[in-house]
Design a protein around this motif. Structure first.
Motif, short mmCIF file in Angstrom:
data_model
loop_
_atom_site.label_atom_id
_atom_site.label_comp_id
_atom_site.label_asym_id
_atom_site.label_seq_id
_atom_site.Cartn_x
_atom_site.Cartn_y
_atom_site.Cartn_z
N PHE A 78 17.03 -33.10 19.79
CA PHE A 78 16.29 -32.37 20.81
C PHE A 78 16.19 -30.86 20.59
O PHE A 78 15.45 -30.18 21.31
CB PHE A 78 16.91 -32.63 22.19
CG PHE A 78 16.96 -34.07 22.57
CD1 PHE A 78 15.81 -34.85 22.53
CD2 PHE A 78 18.14 -34.68 22.96
CE1 PHE A 78 15.85 -36.20 22.87
CE2 PHE A 78 18.19 -36.03 23.31
CZ PHE A 78 17.04 -36.79 23.26
N LYS A 97 15.06 -27.30 19.15
CA LYS A 97 13.85 -26.75 18.54
C LYS A 97 14.14 -26.16 17.16
O LYS A 97 13.23 -25.97 16.36
CB LYS A 97 13.27 -25.65 19.43
CG LYS A 97 12.73 -26.14 20.77
CD LYS A 97 12.17 -24.98 21.58
CE LYS A 97 11.63 -25.47 22.93
NZ LYS A 97 11.13 -24.33 23.75
N GLY A 147 10.72 -36.09 15.89
CA GLY A 147 11.20 -35.97 17.26
C GLY A 147 10.49 -36.90 18.23
O GLY A 147 9.30 -37.21 18.09
N PHE A 206 9.55 -36.52 21.36
CA PHE A 206 8.47 -35.97 22.19
C PHE A 206 7.13 -35.99 21.44
O PHE A 206 6.13 -36.51 21.95
CB PHE A 206 8.81 -34.54 22.62
CG PHE A 206 10.03 -34.45 23.49
CD1 PHE A 206 10.04 -35.00 24.76
CD2 PHE A 206 11.18 -33.82 23.03
CE1 PHE A 206 11.17 -34.93 25.57
CE2 PHE A 206 12.31 -33.75 23.82
CZ PHE A 206 12.31 -34.30 25.09
N SER A 207 7.11 -35.45 20.24
CA SER A 207 5.87 -35.44 19.46
C SER A 207 5.42 -36.86 19.14
O SER A 207 4.22 -37.17 19.19
CB SER A 207 6.08 -34.66 18.15
OG SER A 207 6.38 -33.31 18.42
N LYS A 210 3.98 -38.53 22.32
CA LYS A 210 2.72 -37.91 22.75
C LYS A 210 1.57 -38.31 21.84
O LYS A 210 0.45 -38.53 22.31
CB LYS A 210 2.87 -36.39 22.79
CG LYS A 210 3.66 -35.89 24.00
CD LYS A 210 3.58 -34.38 24.18
CE LYS A 210 4.39 -33.66 23.13
NZ LYS A 210 4.47 -32.19 23.41
N LEU A 245 13.95 -29.75 29.14
CA LEU A 245 13.16 -29.88 27.92
C LEU A 245 12.06 -30.91 28.10
O LEU A 245 10.91 -30.70 27.67
CB LEU A 245 14.08 -30.27 26.76
CG LEU A 245 13.42 -30.40 25.37
CD1 LEU A 245 12.84 -29.06 24.93
CD2 LEU A 245 14.46 -30.89 24.35
N TYR A 246 12.39 -32.03 28.74
CA TYR A 246 11.39 -33.08 28.98
C TYR A 246 10.24 -32.53 29.84
O TYR A 246 9.07 -32.79 29.56
CB TYR A 246 12.03 -34.29 29.66
CG TYR A 246 11.08 -35.47 29.78
CD1 TYR A 246 11.07 -36.46 28.81
CD2 TYR A 246 10.19 -35.58 30.84
CE1 TYR A 246 10.21 -37.54 28.89
CE2 TYR A 246 9.31 -36.64 30.94
CZ TYR A 246 9.32 -37.62 29.96
OH TYR A 246 8.45 -38.67 30.04
N LYS A 285 9.15 -29.55 30.06
CA LYS A 285 8.31 -28.64 29.29
C LYS A 285 7.49 -29.37 28.23
O LYS A 285 6.30 -29.09 28.06
CB LYS A 285 9.19 -27.57 28.62
CG LYS A 285 9.81 -26.59 29.59
CD LYS A 285 10.70 -25.58 28.85
CE LYS A 285 11.30 -24.57 29.81
NZ LYS A 285 12.21 -23.61 29.11
N GLN A 286 8.15 -30.29 27.51
CA GLN A 286 7.49 -30.97 26.40
C GLN A 286 6.44 -31.97 26.87
O GLN A 286 5.42 -32.17 26.22
CB GLN A 286 8.53 -31.68 25.53
CG GLN A 286 9.44 -30.77 24.77
CD GLN A 286 8.78 -30.17 23.54
OE1 GLN A 286 7.80 -30.69 23.02
NE2 GLN A 286 9.30 -29.05 23.08
N MET A 287 6.70 -32.61 27.99
CA MET A 287 5.83 -33.71 28.44
C MET A 287 5.03 -33.32 29.69
O MET A 287 4.65 -34.19 30.48
CB MET A 287 6.69 -34.95 28.72
CG MET A 287 7.57 -35.37 27.56
SD MET A 287 6.66 -35.88 26.08
CE MET A 287 6.19 -37.55 26.55
N SER A 294 1.89 -35.20 30.02
CA SER A 294 1.99 -36.63 29.72
C SER A 294 2.00 -37.46 31.00
O SER A 294 2.50 -37.04 32.04
CB SER A 294 3.27 -36.90 28.93
OG SER A 294 3.49 -38.29 28.77
#
Length: 583
Positions: free
Chosen positions: A436, A438, A446, A448-449, A452, A568-569, A571-573, A576
């Motif tokens: 997780f 950066k 990763g 998240f990527s 997505k 983090l979730y 922000k990243q998603m 989504s």
């Protein structure tokens, strides 16, 4: 080795061909104390830890105490409270409650005779002598408690420990270890410092089995976490200090010293030529490509771009089914379900998914000769899937699992196998950061990527069937029926029930342990890790099925880690629409 003295230190005690630290009872009468130890009246449930100096006795002491009490709290007393040659009054141990964890650096010939004759439990820790020499050097140099050390240099310590001359520390490492090997048929459990560092869960379980104590995977995990270097040093600096004054004086320093790196430059007279680290020089790093860290499968090491392009331009067939799933998200599970649906019966196939694992197969060209339908599988992200298959609306099955449980599963996979990644002493926090953070290139780019990209592909109406790991776990009949409809294969309630039953976790694990053909898996492992020297018989198979539970992350994530992940979730998603099930 000549004794050295300073104003505040005493020379070593010389006895029976050994130099020994000048603990008070040994200065009074070393022979008497040794005879008292040899004649000690031990109990059947006593455990004796025997180690050469600086080989991990404090570390293993804490682990054993936790196993015996079935809890992960540090005992207030340090190992000095039961350190046989240093205790002021050896009779004190007679008043101690059982089980007692006695410990000593004495060689085999001076161990309690009754304990040996009665097959009492002995735990013996072996550490490589190069690191022992370095650790002894820093211990004596920094503490200066017993031996005149203000002029000590590394040559002194190396010569003192590795020399064949008499009167070396506890007789010298070689003599000490040869004596224990000679008596290896006794009830001695050997722990290798380096293996305990690399594979703590496996080694702590072995130790628990030897001690015949009950344990759970959760207890083993938490002991491994609690007994990492940082936590032990903190406990040693706080909890243990008062109990160590008897041995080390009024201002004892931590026994968990931040030892300097041992490099060739440490020695200028050719005594050693090793870097002295915990690795054996044979482990391989991950392959880094296109923003991803990938396991060092042989085809990826030899040409990662060539293999990924070969996958991308693979000549697929209309009947092919492609499992495209992030690591530790249920690929083996779904592989079995798909094959049972295709075959119309709840029978396990002999081949494992490794037979069609695109990035790991030695020769990807061999799939051309395989009969249809083929169930191909990969952990690669959407952009690297076979282009023809994607564009021609070929069937793709994608499984989504909550990333918290993935992190836990990856951790146990790395720890348990040690086959592909550098897993020396890896802690759960390392896995969390690797997946997780950066600052690192995470596995397969990763989670998240990865997710997505698949979410976007689904929104673009590619022929992707999405399964949620958690839904398949809770409602297998419903999800297997959906999968059968997607595959357009005949189904019946009876068949769905039988497949659901056969693909329960316990039965899959049993089948994996007993029925599955392992040669392709072992070939992949041999190609990934040179330590096996190309010999598949040296590979010990570790099942991919550990727990398969939902929400096991709660037993592993700290509050801080959970809060970091949730932020983090978010922000990243943020854009989504995925629904992720954490429990």
């Amino acid at each position: 080795m000549d004794s050295k003295t300073t104003t505040n230190s005493l020379p070593e005690v010389l006895f029976d061909g050994m130099t020994i630290p000048p603990f008070p009872p040994l200065r009074v009468s070393v022979r008497q104390r040794f005879e008292d130890i040899r004649g000690l009246c031990t109990r059947p449930d006593d455990v004796i830890i025997t180690t050469y100096l600086k080989s991990g006795s404090h570390w293993v002491w804490e682990i054993i105490c936790m196993l015996l009490q079935g809890a992960t709290s540090f005992v207030k007393e340090g190992k000095g409270s039961q350190f046989l040659e240093a205790l002021d009054d050896l009779n004190l141990i007679n008043k101690m409650t059982s089980p007692r964890t006695l410990n000593t650096h004495l060689p085999y010939r001076w161990l309690p005779r009754k304990h040996l004759e009665n097959d009492g439990k002995i735990v013996h820790v072996v550490r490589n002598p190069k690191d022992v020499a370095v650790s002894m050097f820093f211990h004596f140099k920094e503490t200066g408690d017993f031996i005149g050390s203000e002029k000590l240099d590394l040559d002194d310590r190396v010569n003192g420990m590795l020399s064949d001359a008499p009167n070396q520390p506890y007789g010298g490492w070689f003599t000490y270890e040869k004596d224990f090997i000679k008596h290896s048929k006794a009830n001695i459990h050997f722990v290798h410092f380096e293996r305990l560092k690399r594979y703590p869960l496996e080694e702590i379980k072995r130790l628990a089995d030897f001690l015949r104590v009950s344990y759970s995977d959760q207890l083993i995990f938490h002991i491994a976490e609690k007994c990492n270097f940082t936590s032990l040093k903190e406990a040693d600096d706080t909890t243990k200090v008062t109990t160590r004054k008897n041995v080390h004086g009024p201002n004892p320093k931590s026994l968990f010293l931040d030892e300097k790196p041992f490099t060739v430059e440490c020695i200028d007279k050719g005594h050693m030529s090793s870097t002295g680290g915990m690795t054996d020089g044979k482990a391989l790093k991950e392959v880094v490509f296109d923003g991803m860290s990938l396991p060092p499968f042989k085809p990826l090491r030899e040409g990662v771009e060539a293999r990924l392009n070969a996958i991308k331009h693979l000549e697929t067939r209309p009947t092919d089914i492609l499992l495209a799933i992030y690591p530790k998200s249920g690929t083996h599970w779904v592989w079995e379900i798909v094959w049972m649906l295709l075959n119309g019966r709840a029978e396990y196939i002999k081949e494992g998914k490794e037979s069609l694992f695109l990035e790991a197969m030695d020769d990807i060209g061999t799939i051309k000769s395989m009969d249809s339908p083929r169930v191909l599988n990969t952990n690669l992200p959407f952009r690297w899937l076979p282009q023809k298959h994607v564009e021609s609306n070929g069937k793709i099955i994608h499984v989504i699992r909550n990333p918290k449980d993935i992190c836990v599963s990856l951790y146990y996979h790395f720890i348990g196998s040690g086959l592909f990644m550098h897993s020396d002493g890896v802690q759960f926090a390392d896995c969390f950061e690797g997946l997780f953070s950066k600052e690192r290139k995470p596995p397969y780019g990763g989670w998240f990527s990865y997710e997505k990209d698949f979410e976007e592909a689904v929104s673009n109406n590619y022929n992707i069937h999405v399964l949620y790991f958690e839904n398949l776990k809770r409602n297998p009949m419903v999800e297997i029926k959906r999968l059968a409809e997607y595959l357009q294969v005949p189904q019946s309630t009876k068949l769905l029930h039988e497949i659901s039953d056969s693909c329960s976790f316990n039965k899959l694990k049993r089948a994996d342990d007993t029925l599955k053909e392992k040669s392709k898996y072992k070939k992949i492992v041999v190609g990934a890790n040179p330590k096996f020297e190309g010999d598949v018989d040296k590979v010990q198979y570790n099942s991919f099925f550990r727990k398969g539970e939902i929400g096991d992350w709660k037993n592993h994530f700290t509050v801080t880690q959970n809060e970091r992940f949730d932020e983090l979730y978010r922000k990243q998603m943020v854009d989504s629409k995925l629904t992720v099930y954490y429990e």
